[in-house]
Scaffold this motif. Sequence first.
Motif, PDB file in Angstrom:
ATOM      1  N   MET A   1       0.847  -1.168   0.000  1.00 24.13           N
ATOM      2  CA  MET A   1       0.000   0.000   0.000  1.00 24.13           C
ATOM      3  C   MET A   1       0.893   1.232   0.000  1.00 24.13           C
ATOM      4  O   MET A   1       2.003   1.198   0.504  1.00 24.13           O
ATOM      5  N   ILE A   2       0.389   2.330  -0.564  1.00 27.14           N
ATOM      6  CA  ILE A   2       1.143   3.569  -0.609  1.00 27.14           C
ATOM      7  C   ILE A   2       0.701   4.462   0.547  1.00 27.14           C
ATOM      8  O   ILE A   2      -0.495   4.648   0.785  1.00 27.14           O
ATOM      9  N   LEU A   3       1.686   4.985   1.266  1.00 25.36           N
ATOM     10  CA  LEU A   3       1.449   5.928   2.353  1.00 25.36           C
ATOM     11  C   LEU A   3       2.159   7.236   2.022  1.00 25.36           C
ATOM     12  O   LEU A   3       3.149   7.245   1.290  1.00 25.36           O
TER      13      LEU A   3
ATOM     14  N   HIS B   1      -2.697   7.077   4.364  1.00 27.51           N
ATOM     15  CA  HIS B   1      -2.961   6.538   3.025  1.00 27.51           C
ATOM     16  C   HIS B   1      -3.769   7.546   2.188  1.00 27.51           C
ATOM     17  O   HIS B   1      -4.002   7.318   1.009  1.00 27.51           O
TER      18      HIS B   1
ATOM     19  N   GLU C   1       6.117   2.998   0.105  1.00 28.88           N
ATOM     20  CA  GLU C   1       5.445   1.712  -0.021  1.00 28.88           C
ATOM     21  C   GLU C   1       5.519   1.065   1.361  1.00 28.88           C
ATOM     22  O   GLU C   1       6.588   1.008   1.976  1.00 28.88           O
TER      23      GLU C   1
ATOM     24  N   ASP D   1       4.503  -2.420   3.552  1.00 30.18           N
ATOM     25  CA  ASP D   1       4.111  -3.817   3.465  1.00 30.18           C
ATOM     26  C   ASP D   1       3.569  -4.281   4.825  1.00 30.18           C
ATOM     27  O   ASP D   1       4.290  -4.861   5.639  1.00 30.18           O
TER      28      ASP D   1
ATOM     29  N   ASP E   1       1.341  -6.615   5.437  1.00 28.54           N
ATOM     30  CA  ASP E   1       1.277  -8.077   5.548  1.00 28.54           C
ATOM     31  C   ASP E   1       2.608  -8.660   6.011  1.00 28.54           C
ATOM     32  O   ASP E   1       2.642  -9.553   6.859  1.00 28.54           O
TER      33      ASP E   1
ATOM     34  N   TYR F   1      -0.921   6.251  10.025  1.00 30.22           N
ATOM     35  CA  TYR F   1      -0.087   5.078  10.206  1.00 30.22           C
ATOM     36  C   TYR F   1       1.161   5.581  10.912  1.00 30.22           C
ATOM     37  O   TYR F   1       1.920   6.376  10.355  1.00 30.22           O
TER      38      TYR F   1
END
Length: 157
Positions: A1-3, A33, A59, A61, A63, A143
């Motif tokens: 995902m991009i932050l 995000h 980017e 990650d 997961d 985040y």
Amino acid sequence: MILYHGSNRPICEIDLAKGKKYKDFGQGFYTTHLREQAVYWSRRIADRFGGEPAITAFEFDLDAAIAEGLNIKIFEKPDKEWALFVMANRRNGVPEFRHDYDIVIGPVADDRMARLFGLYDMEIIDLDAVVAGLVYKDLNSQYFFATEKALKYLSPL
């Protein structure tokens, strides 16, 4: 995902010690995000401290961070647990609150909410009233990266 991170300069290297104390989730590195939220913060910071608004993209990650066993706290919504956590982190003038999370994800408690938190601290309203007041706020997401270990899952784009 991009932050995204909004600041008054591009971020080439993250220094957790440069993060301000007494913020929602503590001292560390904050991203979102929501690009428009980062744009807003970049303008606000540049207006306050000089420089030019800058957005740095990363980017992330999540997961892999979960799979590697990082200590991650996710607040899905602004509930009592979230409000108490934010108030503990924002409380200035008392021994600094410390948590042991590597990453915290959840809503932003903007400065408009400081009044609710203050009324709670003065015992004028209870925690249910604080949370009820948050329902009507337009809350964005954040985040938060608290540790060097967490930063390994955040790569500049």
